[in-house]
Scaffold this active site. Structure first.
Site, PDB file in Angstrom:
ATOM      1  N   SER A 182       0.855  -1.184   0.000  1.00  0.00           N
ATOM      2  CA  SER A 182       0.000   0.000   0.000  1.00  0.00           C
ATOM      3  C   SER A 182       0.895   1.239   0.000  1.00  0.00           C
ATOM      4  O   SER A 182       1.696   1.397  -0.919  1.00  0.00           O
ATOM      5  CB  SER A 182      -0.952  -0.023   1.201  1.00  0.00           C
ATOM      6  OG  SER A 182      -1.854   1.068   1.145  1.00  0.00           O
ATOM      7  N   THR A 183       0.810   2.088   1.023  1.00  0.00           N
ATOM      8  CA  THR A 183       1.573   3.330   1.053  1.00  0.00           C
ATOM      9  C   THR A 183       3.075   3.062   0.894  1.00  0.00           C
ATOM     10  O   THR A 183       3.659   2.299   1.653  1.00  0.00           O
ATOM     11  CB  THR A 183       1.335   4.064   2.382  1.00  0.00           C
ATOM     12  OG1 THR A 183      -0.062   4.154   2.627  1.00  0.00           O
ATOM     13  CG2 THR A 183       1.941   5.462   2.337  1.00  0.00           C
ATOM     14  N   HIS A 208      -2.634  -1.103  -3.419  1.00  0.00           N
ATOM     15  CA  HIS A 208      -3.790  -0.232  -3.224  1.00  0.00           C
ATOM     16  C   HIS A 208      -3.632   1.004  -4.104  1.00  0.00           C
ATOM     17  O   HIS A 208      -2.758   1.845  -3.851  1.00  0.00           O
ATOM     18  CB  HIS A 208      -3.906   0.196  -1.756  1.00  0.00           C
ATOM     19  CG  HIS A 208      -4.177  -0.941  -0.821  1.00  0.00           C
ATOM     20  ND1 HIS A 208      -3.909  -0.885   0.534  1.00  0.00           N
ATOM     21  CD2 HIS A 208      -4.707  -2.171  -1.039  1.00  0.00           C
ATOM     22  CE1 HIS A 208      -4.262  -2.014   1.103  1.00  0.00           C
ATOM     23  NE2 HIS A 208      -4.739  -2.820   0.172  1.00  0.00           N
ATOM     24  N   MET A 303       0.067   1.119   4.901  1.00  0.00           N
ATOM     25  CA  MET A 303      -0.701   1.455   6.077  1.00  0.00           C
ATOM     26  C   MET A 303      -1.818   0.439   6.299  1.00  0.00           C
ATOM     27  O   MET A 303      -2.372  -0.098   5.350  1.00  0.00           O
ATOM     28  CB  MET A 303      -1.301   2.857   5.911  1.00  0.00           C
ATOM     29  CG  MET A 303      -2.081   3.332   7.124  1.00  0.00           C
ATOM     30  SD  MET A 303      -2.595   5.051   6.962  1.00  0.00           S
ATOM     31  CE  MET A 303      -3.781   4.933   5.636  1.00  0.00           C
ATOM     32  N   ASP A 306      -4.271  -4.864   5.937  1.00  0.00           N
ATOM     33  CA  ASP A 306      -4.711  -5.704   4.832  1.00  0.00           C
ATOM     34  C   ASP A 306      -3.585  -6.651   4.420  1.00  0.00           C
ATOM     35  O   ASP A 306      -2.454  -6.216   4.195  1.00  0.00           O
ATOM     36  CB  ASP A 306      -5.130  -4.839   3.639  1.00  0.00           C
ATOM     37  CG  ASP A 306      -5.670  -5.647   2.479  1.00  0.00           C
ATOM     38  OD1 ASP A 306      -6.230  -6.733   2.709  1.00  0.00           O
ATOM     39  OD2 ASP A 306      -5.546  -5.185   1.324  1.00  0.00           O
TER      40      ASP A 306
END
Length: 371
Positions: A182-183, A208, A303, A306
């Site tokens: 993600s991030t 993401h 972050m 997940d």
């Protein structure tokens, strides 16, 4: 995505908003100031004003528009990350051009981005207030490094050699590499894929990212990887030496049919899982069920949590599982959550992830026992 409260005893996150639109400066300032943990300490209409404002107030985070007068956002970001690195959240448009520029901004060191609506900006941006606040909070805790010479080099100059694809093109893969992030993940994934050889088993990835951005993301990865990278399509066969990126608005799973594996996409209206669509958990659970011990699962910077449960399912099914360590993660949310529940067999710095993947696949191919 969830944003942790900073608590009343901690200083506010100081933000400078940089945008050539007076309306956008007002709306973003209003949204960010509505959170008790954030204070907008300055605004700027162009990079030259921004440079002076940053010197004056020394913010914790800046939000940066992509297209601005006098100097575009990318050039300003390039200068900033080379001379005075700090957390940056890009504000970009949901267009093909916006996707390409935003991905380049992430490559240059921006922590994350928020998509700017093309019409009715004031009203629609307010609906994104939770996302904007969350990403600014995460950015304030992110690890930001000075821009390296490598990041300035174009894909053609990174010594990426695309091998003749004929020998790999239709070769069935009996093993699977599954990656979630993600991030900070767009660049972490790029670094891993750049270091993997062209004959790496079929690879499936969830990052993401909005739907408009995933095709551009796949294309950029294809330019810098020895493997063939594409946005996944429903029913597409998973082949040796190929990488499949989940579309930004659909879940990706892997299905087995005899000795062959296929990509399966959810419908666009499927519900988010673990707060996301695409979801890393959805992909990794499918890999655990369909491939088991013939797979390697990896969770990189991001972050939230997940993918933690999905990676645990993979490990329980006999797969090898790796997560990126805290020191090299932009945000140690997802990999940290996986490590906390015992899903990670190994915790590695980013630069060691690809070599370890290659070694594990070599050993499994040779029929060696686990190290």
């Amino acid at each position: 995505m969830e944003a942790a409260s900073l608590g009343s005893d901690k200083p506010k996150i100081r933000v400078v908003v940089i945008d050539d639109s007076a309306l956008m400066r007002h709306v973003l300032s209003e949204i960010l100031n509505s959170d008790p943990d954030i204070q907008v300490v300055g605004v700027a209409s162009d990079p030259f004003f921004a440079r002076e404002k940053i010197k004056e107030v020394n913010p914790d985070v800046i939000t940066l528009d992509v297209e601005m007068p006098k100097m575009d956002g990318l050039q300003f970001l390039r200068n900033l990350m080379r001379l005075r690195p700090m957390p940056v959240v890009m504000v970009s448009s949901l267009t093909l051009r916006g996707a390409d520029v935003t991905l380049e901004a992430l490559e240059l060191g921006a922590v994350d981005f928020v998509s700017k609506p093309e019409i009715d900006i004031a009203e629609k941006l307010k609906s994104y207030s939770e996302e904007i606040i969350s990403k600014v909070k995460v950015a304030s805790t992110a690890k930001v490094n000075r821009l390296s010479d490598e990041a300035l080099r174009s894909p053609e100059k990174r010594n990426i050699i695309k091998p003749p694809g004929a020998n790999l093109h239709f070769k069935t893969t009996d093993r699977i590499l599954a990656i979630g992030a993600s991030t900070g993940g767009t660049e972490a994934i790029r670094e891993v894929l750049e270091k993997l050889p062209a004959d790496t088993p079929g690879t499936v990835i969830v990052q993401h990212i909005p739907g408009m951005f995933s095709a551009s993301f796949a294309k950029r990865l294809n330019d810098t990887s020895a493997m063939t990278v594409c946005e996944a399509e429903d029913g597409q066969r998973v082949l040796h030496g190929h990488v499949y990126i989940a579309p930004g608005d659909r879940h990706l799973t892997v299905k087995r049919d005899g000795a062959r594996y296929y990509c399966k996409l959810s419908s666009p209206d499927a519900e988010p899982v673990s707060g996301h669509k695409p979801s890393v958990d959805v992909l990794l659970h499918s890999v655990a069920e369909q491939i088991g011990h013939n797979a390697i699962g990896v969770i990189l910077t991001g972050m939230g949590k997940d993918g933690a449960e999905g990676l645990k399912a993979m490990r329980d099914a006999g797969a090898r599982t790796l997560v990126q360590d805290e020191a090299t993660s932009v945000v140690w949310g997802m990999p940290g959550a996986a490590d906390k529940i015992g899903a990670a067999e190994e915790v590695l710095p980013l630069q060691k992830v690809a070599p370890r993947i290659s070694l594990l696949f070599q050993r499994s191919q040779a029929g060696q026992k686990k190290a």
